[in-house]
Scaffold this motif. Structure first.
Motif, PDB file in Angstrom:
ATOM      1  N   PRO A 175       0.814  -1.224   0.000  1.00 39.91           N
ATOM      2  CA  PRO A 175       0.000   0.000   0.000  1.00 39.91           C
ATOM      3  C   PRO A 175       0.841   1.264   0.000  1.00 39.91           C
ATOM      4  O   PRO A 175       1.891   1.311   0.643  1.00 39.91           O
ATOM      5  CB  PRO A 175      -0.777  -0.112   1.316  1.00 39.91           C
ATOM      6  N   SER A 176       0.362   2.289  -0.715  1.00 39.37           N
ATOM      7  CA  SER A 176       0.922   3.624  -0.529  1.00 39.37           C
ATOM      8  C   SER A 176       0.432   4.098   0.827  1.00 39.37           C
ATOM      9  O   SER A 176      -0.737   3.924   1.161  1.00 39.37           O
ATOM     10  CB  SER A 176       0.354   4.588  -1.564  1.00 39.37           C
ATOM     11  N   ARG A 177       1.316   4.727   1.563  1.00 39.60           N
ATOM     12  CA  ARG A 177       0.935   5.203   2.899  1.00 39.60           C
ATOM     13  C   ARG A 177       0.592   6.683   2.845  1.00 39.60           C
ATOM     14  O   ARG A 177       1.109   7.380   1.981  1.00 39.60           O
ATOM     15  CB  ARG A 177       2.099   4.954   3.870  1.00 39.60           C
ATOM     16  N   PRO A 178      -0.189   7.215   3.777  1.00 38.47           N
ATOM     17  CA  PRO A 178      -0.845   6.438   4.825  1.00 38.47           C
ATOM     18  C   PRO A 178      -1.994   5.578   4.280  1.00 38.47           C
ATOM     19  O   PRO A 178      -2.661   5.958   3.334  1.00 38.47           O
ATOM     20  CB  PRO A 178      -1.378   7.516   5.781  1.00 38.47           C
ATOM     21  N   MET A 179      -2.157   4.428   4.928  1.00 38.95           N
ATOM     22  CA  MET A 179      -3.207   3.505   4.540  1.00 38.95           C
ATOM     23  C   MET A 179      -4.324   3.578   5.578  1.00 38.95           C
ATOM     24  O   MET A 179      -4.072   3.471   6.783  1.00 38.95           O
ATOM     25  CB  MET A 179      -2.626   2.097   4.511  1.00 38.95           C
ATOM     26  N   ILE A 180      -5.543   3.782   5.102  1.00 40.59           N
ATOM     27  CA  ILE A 180      -6.693   3.901   6.005  1.00 40.59           C
ATOM     28  C   ILE A 180      -7.719   2.833   5.657  1.00 40.59           C
ATOM     29  O   ILE A 180      -8.031   2.641   4.481  1.00 40.59           O
ATOM     30  CB  ILE A 180      -7.349   5.291   5.879  1.00 40.59           C
ATOM     31  N   ALA A 181      -8.213   2.131   6.648  1.00 46.30           N
ATOM     32  CA  ALA A 181      -9.289   1.178   6.399  1.00 46.30           C
ATOM     33  C   ALA A 181     -10.516   1.602   7.180  1.00 46.30           C
ATOM     34  O   ALA A 181     -10.405   2.103   8.307  1.00 46.30           O
ATOM     35  CB  ALA A 181      -8.868  -0.223   6.806  1.00 46.30           C
ATOM     36  N   VAL A 206     -19.437  -6.951  15.014  1.00 50.68           N
ATOM     37  CA  VAL A 206     -18.028  -7.267  15.204  1.00 50.68           C
ATOM     38  C   VAL A 206     -17.813  -8.756  14.985  1.00 50.68           C
ATOM     39  O   VAL A 206     -16.841  -9.177  14.348  1.00 50.68           O
ATOM     40  CB  VAL A 206     -17.568  -6.893  16.640  1.00 50.68           C
ATOM     41  N   SER A 207     -18.756  -9.575  15.467  1.00 49.86           N
ATOM     42  CA  SER A 207     -18.560 -11.029  15.453  1.00 49.86           C
ATOM     43  C   SER A 207     -18.234 -11.573  14.065  1.00 49.86           C
ATOM     44  O   SER A 207     -17.428 -12.486  13.926  1.00 49.86           O
ATOM     45  CB  SER A 207     -19.770 -11.742  16.036  1.00 49.86           C
ATOM     46  N   GLY A 208     -18.845 -10.975  13.023  1.00 51.62           N
ATOM     47  CA  GLY A 208     -18.577 -11.460  11.664  1.00 51.62           C
ATOM     48  C   GLY A 208     -17.271 -10.943  11.090  1.00 51.62           C
ATOM     49  O   GLY A 208     -16.844 -11.420  10.046  1.00 51.62           O
ATOM     50  N   LYS A 209     -16.669  -9.962  11.751  1.00 51.53           N
ATOM     51  CA  LYS A 209     -15.500  -9.312  11.145  1.00 51.53           C
ATOM     52  C   LYS A 209     -14.316  -9.221  12.099  1.00 51.53           C
ATOM     53  O   LYS A 209     -13.414  -8.398  11.885  1.00 51.53           O
ATOM     54  CB  LYS A 209     -15.896  -7.923  10.641  1.00 51.53           C
ATOM     55  N   VAL A 210     -14.295 -10.078  13.120  1.00 44.00           N
ATOM     56  CA  VAL A 210     -13.200 -10.020  14.093  1.00 44.00           C
ATOM     57  C   VAL A 210     -11.842 -10.174  13.418  1.00 44.00           C
ATOM     58  O   VAL A 210     -10.921  -9.392  13.654  1.00 44.00           O
ATOM     59  CB  VAL A 210     -13.338 -11.109  15.189  1.00 44.00           C
ATOM     60  N   GLN A 211     -11.741 -11.181  12.524  1.00 47.03           N
ATOM     61  CA  GLN A 211     -10.449 -11.433  11.874  1.00 47.03           C
ATOM     62  C   GLN A 211     -10.036 -10.266  10.968  1.00 47.03           C
ATOM     63  O   GLN A 211      -8.867  -9.947  10.858  1.00 47.03           O
ATOM     64  CB  GLN A 211     -10.492 -12.721  11.044  1.00 47.03           C
ATOM     65  N   VAL A 212     -11.036  -9.649  10.342  1.00 41.25           N
ATOM     66  CA  VAL A 212     -10.741  -8.509   9.477  1.00 41.25           C
ATOM     67  C   VAL A 212     -10.207  -7.357  10.325  1.00 41.25           C
ATOM     68  O   VAL A 212      -9.187  -6.740  10.003  1.00 41.25           O
ATOM     69  CB  VAL A 212     -12.012  -8.060   8.716  1.00 41.25           C
ATOM     70  N   LEU A 213     -10.892  -7.080  11.437  1.00 41.77           N
ATOM     71  CA  LEU A 213     -10.470  -5.992  12.324  1.00 41.77           C
ATOM     72  C   LEU A 213      -9.071  -6.274  12.864  1.00 41.77           C
ATOM     73  O   LEU A 213      -8.208  -5.391  12.915  1.00 41.77           O
ATOM     74  CB  LEU A 213     -11.461  -5.854  13.484  1.00 41.77           C
ATOM     75  N   GLU A 214      -8.872  -7.517  13.260  1.00 41.65           N
ATOM     76  CA  GLU A 214      -7.591  -7.966  13.797  1.00 41.65           C
ATOM     77  C   GLU A 214      -6.468  -7.718  12.789  1.00 41.65           C
ATOM     78  O   GLU A 214      -5.461  -7.081  13.095  1.00 41.65           O
ATOM     79  CB  GLU A 214      -7.732  -9.475  14.056  1.00 41.65           C
ATOM     80  N   ALA A 219     -15.110 -13.655  -0.281  1.00 45.71           N
ATOM     81  CA  ALA A 219     -13.710 -13.799  -0.687  1.00 45.71           C
ATOM     82  C   ALA A 219     -12.939 -12.515  -0.381  1.00 45.71           C
ATOM     83  O   ALA A 219     -11.778 -12.560   0.035  1.00 45.71           O
ATOM     84  CB  ALA A 219     -13.627 -14.127  -2.179  1.00 45.71           C
ATOM     85  N   PHE A 220     -13.598 -11.380  -0.555  1.00 46.89           N
ATOM     86  CA  PHE A 220     -12.972 -10.081  -0.251  1.00 46.89           C
ATOM     87  C   PHE A 220     -12.623 -10.012   1.237  1.00 46.89           C
ATOM     88  O   PHE A 220     -11.511  -9.646   1.617  1.00 46.89           O
ATOM     89  CB  PHE A 220     -13.940  -8.959  -0.639  1.00 46.89           C
ATOM     90  N   LEU A 221     -13.572 -10.395   2.090  1.00 52.34           N
ATOM     91  CA  LEU A 221     -13.319 -10.358   3.533  1.00 52.34           C
ATOM     92  C   LEU A 221     -12.182 -11.317   3.910  1.00 52.34           C
ATOM     93  O   LEU A 221     -11.328 -10.979   4.719  1.00 52.34           O
ATOM     94  CB  LEU A 221     -14.585 -10.689   4.327  1.00 52.34           C
ATOM     95  N   GLU A 222     -12.165 -12.506   3.302  1.00 53.00           N
ATOM     96  CA  GLU A 222     -11.089 -13.447   3.624  1.00 53.00           C
ATOM     97  C   GLU A 222      -9.738 -12.928   3.143  1.00 53.00           C
ATOM     98  O   GLU A 222      -8.712 -13.140   3.787  1.00 53.00           O
ATOM     99  CB  GLU A 222     -11.388 -14.838   3.050  1.00 53.00           C
TER     100      GLU A 222
END
Ligand code: ADP
Ligand code: MG
Length: 394
Positions: free
Chosen positions: A181-187, A194-202, A370-373
């Protein structure tokens, strides 16, 4: 990208089996949204123009596996594909032992889920699929996170296996955003839970320069910051996780900011009376349904100078007008950002569409799961099989 590309291979005269994602909505025998068909048609056209004998396979809906079901037939898709390509696209009901296709021609295989063993990645079925082609082309990013016979198994046994144009474009855009990524990188990670996206947040907490949380997810972070969220959707079981992620972000010199102000209502309804409160003053009988005007203004400042922006998840209940402004402001800010931006997720893409910023976002990812994974940093079986295929040969 480590996998071979379709454009690098000689396809003339070869039997080319392409896995597309043609899982589209159909009503009364008509395709009601042909976005995926149009995207796939460009890849198919490329193989036809190269002189390949093209066989296309896809799943459609969730029929009972191993049984023919006329309601899940590919026939309406073949009609639409034929209109786009400007030629007849026959549907092969019995294709698993091979189909004769002329050079430069195309045949659509009937729903792969009618084949027993498809969803459990059965080896025997995978070998049979591999035996009817000279080249297998994986082009369906949206199914690449599933190890099934038509997305994974077939690539192990096909004489040649490569990534199609759609998959190639998707992987290049995602790795541009996530691997270099070019920095700064913002997501921005929003959405309901949260429960469905814990790994993404992590994963993103450790990768980005700034993580912004929104939506129901932000509510759990607001609770973790010690404020009352009233009747809001939030997950008590994940407050501890949210607190840890905030600590970890702080430990590496950043932070996961919570919204400064929020839009609330007594009920979740399109005609509910919306009110703005500072985040530390949410009334007990109200729920947070969007971010407030100060927070919206902050998005703009944060995103303006971003080098890379990754967006998944709306920051409010954007489907209802009183709670749509936060997500609209975010969509506009991402659209105006000079950095490389990527958006994905079913509801996120609905929001992108609703707010008319599709053309201002650098890349729209088509694969929800697939995007989330990919964001989680996980290996996608459908891609790994192509990469290993190459390794086994060299
Ligand atoms: P995506 O499909 O893009 O990954 P999600 O499915 O995780 O996104 O979340 C989208 C849903 O989250 C939307 O239906 C939206 O209404 C809901 N949502 C957003 N903010 C809130 C909120 N504050 N409270 C309840 N639901 C919310
Ligand atoms: Mg969703």
């Amino acid at each position: 990208m480590k996998a071979k590309r379709m454009s690098d291979l000689q396809l003339a005269g070869k039997r080319v089996l392409i896995r597309e994602d043609l899982n589209v909505p159909i009503r009364d025998g008509q395709v009601t949204d042909d976005t995926r068909v149009r995207a796939a048609a460009a890849s198919i056209r490329q193989a036809m123009d190269a002189g390949a004998r093209v066989l296309v396979m896809s799943h459609l809906g969730r029929p009972k596996e191993g049984e023919y079901d006329p309601d899940a037939s590919m026939a309406p898709v073949a009609r639409r594909l034929g209109e786009i390509l400007g030629c007849e696209v026959p549907v092969a009901r019995d294709w698993i032992d091979g189909v004769d296709v002329p050079e430069g021609g195309v045949v659509l295989c009937e729903n792969v889920r009618f084949q027993p063993g498809e969803t459990r990645d059965d080896e025997d079925l995978s070998r049979r699929m591999a035996a009817i082609c000279d080249v297998f082309v994986m082009d369906a990013f949206g199914t690449a996170h599933r190890a099934q016979a038509s997305t994974h198994g077939v690539a192990r046994f096909a004489p040649e296996a490569c990534a199609g144009p759609l998959l190639t474009a998707e992987l290049e855009a995602l790795s541009k955003a996530l691997d270099e990524p070019s920095r700064p990188m913002i997501a921005i990670v929003g959405g309901s839970k949260v429960s469905g996206k814990v790994q993404v947040l992590e994963a993103l907490t450790h990768k980005v320069d700034q993580l912004i949380v929104g939506g129901g997810i932000a509510n759990t972070f607001i609770a973790a910051a010690g404020y009352s969220v009233g009747k809001s959707l939030y997950e008590a079981d994940f407050v501890e996780t949210a607190r840890r992620l905030m600590d970890e972000a702080r430990a590496k010199g950043g932070e996961i900011p919570i919204p400064e102000d929020v839009v609330t209502a007594r009920e979740l309804a399109a005609d509910a009376e919306a009110r703005v409160h500072p985040v530390n003053a949410v009334p007990e009988d109200e729920m947070i349904l969007d971010v407030g005007p100060q927070t919206r203004a902050r998005y703009d400042g944060m995103l303006r100078n971003a080098g890379t922006v990754v967006w998944n998840g709306p920051v409010g209940v954007f489907e209802m007008a009183p709670f749509a402004e936060g997500t609209r402001a975010l969509a506009d800010a991402i659209g105006a950002s000079a950095g490389f931006s990527i958006a994905g997720g079913g509801d996120t893409l609905a929001a992108v569409e609703q707010f008319g910023v599709t053309d201002r976002i650098s890349y729209i990812s088509t694969g929800g799961g697939a995007f989330l994974e990919f964001l989680e940093g996980r290996e996608l079986p459908g891609v790994a099989a192509l990469e290993r295929h190459k390794a086994a040969e060299s």
